[in-house]
Design a protein around this motif. Sequence first.
Motif, PDB file in Angstrom:
ATOM      1  N   TYR A 133      48.964  38.743  36.531  1.00 48.56           N
ATOM      2  CA  TYR A 133      48.144  37.766  37.257  1.00 48.56           C
ATOM      3  C   TYR A 133      48.808  37.389  38.586  1.00 48.56           C
ATOM      4  O   TYR A 133      48.149  37.299  39.624  1.00 48.56           O
ATOM      5  CB  TYR A 133      47.935  36.509  36.421  1.00 48.56           C
TER       6      TYR A 133
ATOM      7  N   ASN B 260      48.628  40.291  40.928  1.00 52.07           N
ATOM      8  CA  ASN B 260      47.253  40.424  41.415  1.00 52.07           C
ATOM      9  C   ASN B 260      46.967  39.431  42.532  1.00 52.07           C
ATOM     10  O   ASN B 260      46.325  39.775  43.530  1.00 52.07           O
ATOM     11  CB  ASN B 260      46.287  40.198  40.240  1.00 52.07           C
ATOM     12  N   GLN B 261      47.448  38.215  42.370  1.00 52.25           N
ATOM     13  CA  GLN B 261      47.224  37.180  43.391  1.00 52.25           C
ATOM     14  C   GLN B 261      47.881  37.575  44.707  1.00 52.25           C
ATOM     15  O   GLN B 261      47.335  37.335  45.787  1.00 52.25           O
ATOM     16  CB  GLN B 261      47.797  35.846  42.892  1.00 52.25           C
TER      17      GLN B 261
ATOM     18  N   ARG C 222      41.717  40.453  38.384  1.00 51.61           N
ATOM     19  CA  ARG C 222      41.884  39.646  37.166  1.00 51.61           C
ATOM     20  C   ARG C 222      40.984  40.161  36.045  1.00 51.61           C
ATOM     21  O   ARG C 222      41.398  40.224  34.883  1.00 51.61           O
ATOM     22  CB  ARG C 222      41.563  38.180  37.473  1.00 51.61           C
ATOM     23  N   ASP C 223      39.761  40.544  36.392  1.00 48.79           N
ATOM     24  CA  ASP C 223      38.852  41.102  35.395  1.00 48.79           C
ATOM     25  C   ASP C 223      39.420  42.387  34.798  1.00 48.79           C
ATOM     26  O   ASP C 223      39.288  42.631  33.590  1.00 48.79           O
ATOM     27  CB  ASP C 223      37.478  41.376  36.018  1.00 48.79           C
TER      28      ASP C 223
ATOM     29  N   ASP D  63      42.150  41.407  32.354  1.00 50.06           N
ATOM     30  CA  ASP D  63      41.572  40.856  31.124  1.00 50.06           C
ATOM     31  C   ASP D  63      40.942  41.955  30.274  1.00 50.06           C
ATOM     32  O   ASP D  63      41.067  41.956  29.048  1.00 50.06           O
ATOM     33  CB  ASP D  63      40.526  39.791  31.460  1.00 50.06           C
TER      34      ASP D  63
ATOM     35  N   GLU E 107      37.386  35.423  51.758  1.00 47.71           N
ATOM     36  CA  GLU E 107      36.376  35.624  50.710  1.00 47.71           C
ATOM     37  C   GLU E 107      36.493  37.017  50.099  1.00 47.71           C
ATOM     38  O   GLU E 107      36.408  37.181  48.872  1.00 47.71           O
ATOM     39  CB  GLU E 107      34.970  35.406  51.277  1.00 47.71           C
TER      40      GLU E 107
ATOM     41  N   GLN F  74      39.602  37.042  47.917  1.00 47.93           N
ATOM     42  CA  GLN F  74      39.371  36.355  46.646  1.00 47.93           C
ATOM     43  C   GLN F  74      38.490  37.199  45.717  1.00 47.93           C
ATOM     44  O   GLN F  74      38.690  37.204  44.494  1.00 47.93           O
ATOM     45  CB  GLN F  74      38.723  34.984  46.883  1.00 47.93           C
ATOM     46  N   LYS F  75      37.564  37.941  46.306  1.00 45.91           N
ATOM     47  CA  LYS F  75      36.728  38.843  45.507  1.00 45.91           C
ATOM     48  C   LYS F  75      37.588  39.930  44.882  1.00 45.91           C
ATOM     49  O   LYS F  75      37.432  40.259  43.697  1.00 45.91           O
ATOM     50  CB  LYS F  75      35.642  39.453  46.408  1.00 45.91           C
TER      51      LYS F  75
ATOM     52  N   VAL G 172      40.774  39.683  44.232  1.00 46.38           N
ATOM     53  CA  VAL G 172      41.616  39.017  43.227  1.00 46.38           C
ATOM     54  C   VAL G 172      40.839  38.854  41.925  1.00 46.38           C
ATOM     55  O   VAL G 172      41.368  39.102  40.832  1.00 46.38           O
ATOM     56  CB  VAL G 172      42.119  37.657  43.756  1.00 46.38           C
ATOM     57  N   ARG G 173      39.564  38.439  42.051  1.00 51.71           N
ATOM     58  CA  ARG G 173      38.738  38.280  40.845  1.00 51.71           C
ATOM     59  C   ARG G 173      38.540  39.618  40.145  1.00 51.71           C
ATOM     60  O   ARG G 173      38.602  39.706  38.914  1.00 51.71           O
ATOM     61  CB  ARG G 173      37.378  37.661  41.202  1.00 51.71           C
ATOM     62  N   GLU G 174      38.303  40.659  40.941  1.00 55.14           N
ATOM     63  CA  GLU G 174      38.146  41.998  40.359  1.00 55.14           C
ATOM     64  C   GLU G 174      39.427  42.426  39.637  1.00 55.14           C
ATOM     65  O   GLU G 174      39.378  42.983  38.535  1.00 55.14           O
ATOM     66  CB  GLU G 174      37.805  43.020  41.452  1.00 55.14           C
TER      67      GLU G 174
END
Length: 199
Positions: free
Chosen positions: A127, A130-131, A30-31, A34, A20, A23-24, A26-28
């Motif tokens: 991306y 980042n993953q 990706r943001d 972007d 978790e 994944q947090k 990874v989301r950060e």
Amino acid sequence: MCFGGGGGDGGAAEQRRQEELRQKRVREGRDKIDETFAQFDQPFYDARRQSYIDYANPQLEDQFKDASRDLLLALTRSGLQNSSARARRFADLQKQYDTNARGIANKALDLENRARSSVESAKGDLYSQNQNLADPAMVAQNAMNRATTLTQMPSYNPLLALFEGVTAGIATQADLERRGLARKDTGLFSTSNASKVVD
């Protein structure tokens, strides 16, 4: 006896917690990507296309003016400034101008599309990175570096001679026609019109 069972559950829970957190991150990441790449919008690509048009069109105009002047001088020297040859030669010159203008517009569009492709490719690489890394700080820095490179304007090559040979054959053909050696209409000059302007 419940000690061993609790350890198993604790291990699975810890794995879930770690995933978790990953994944947090990874989301950060990706943001961050972007956010950094938000500058690559349609106005950016329009500006990239327009930059080449602004670079190339003045050269086209200058070369067209020079070619028009050279053509008029060559026709005048040959006594054909008022002949049908002038109209045909200048019509051909205008066709060359139109073809070159379309070529510039097409190259500008190609540069826009290449810029778009480079941005999408870089974004896809980031991306993927980042993953794998799940390191928002590093990904943010890498995104900034890639974006800086992508915003640099490409260097353009000067346009080569676009209207080369515009006066080719004028003096020779006019001389032949004046001597009466050019018996048939070549499609370049009209003998009757040419004779009118020879003083």
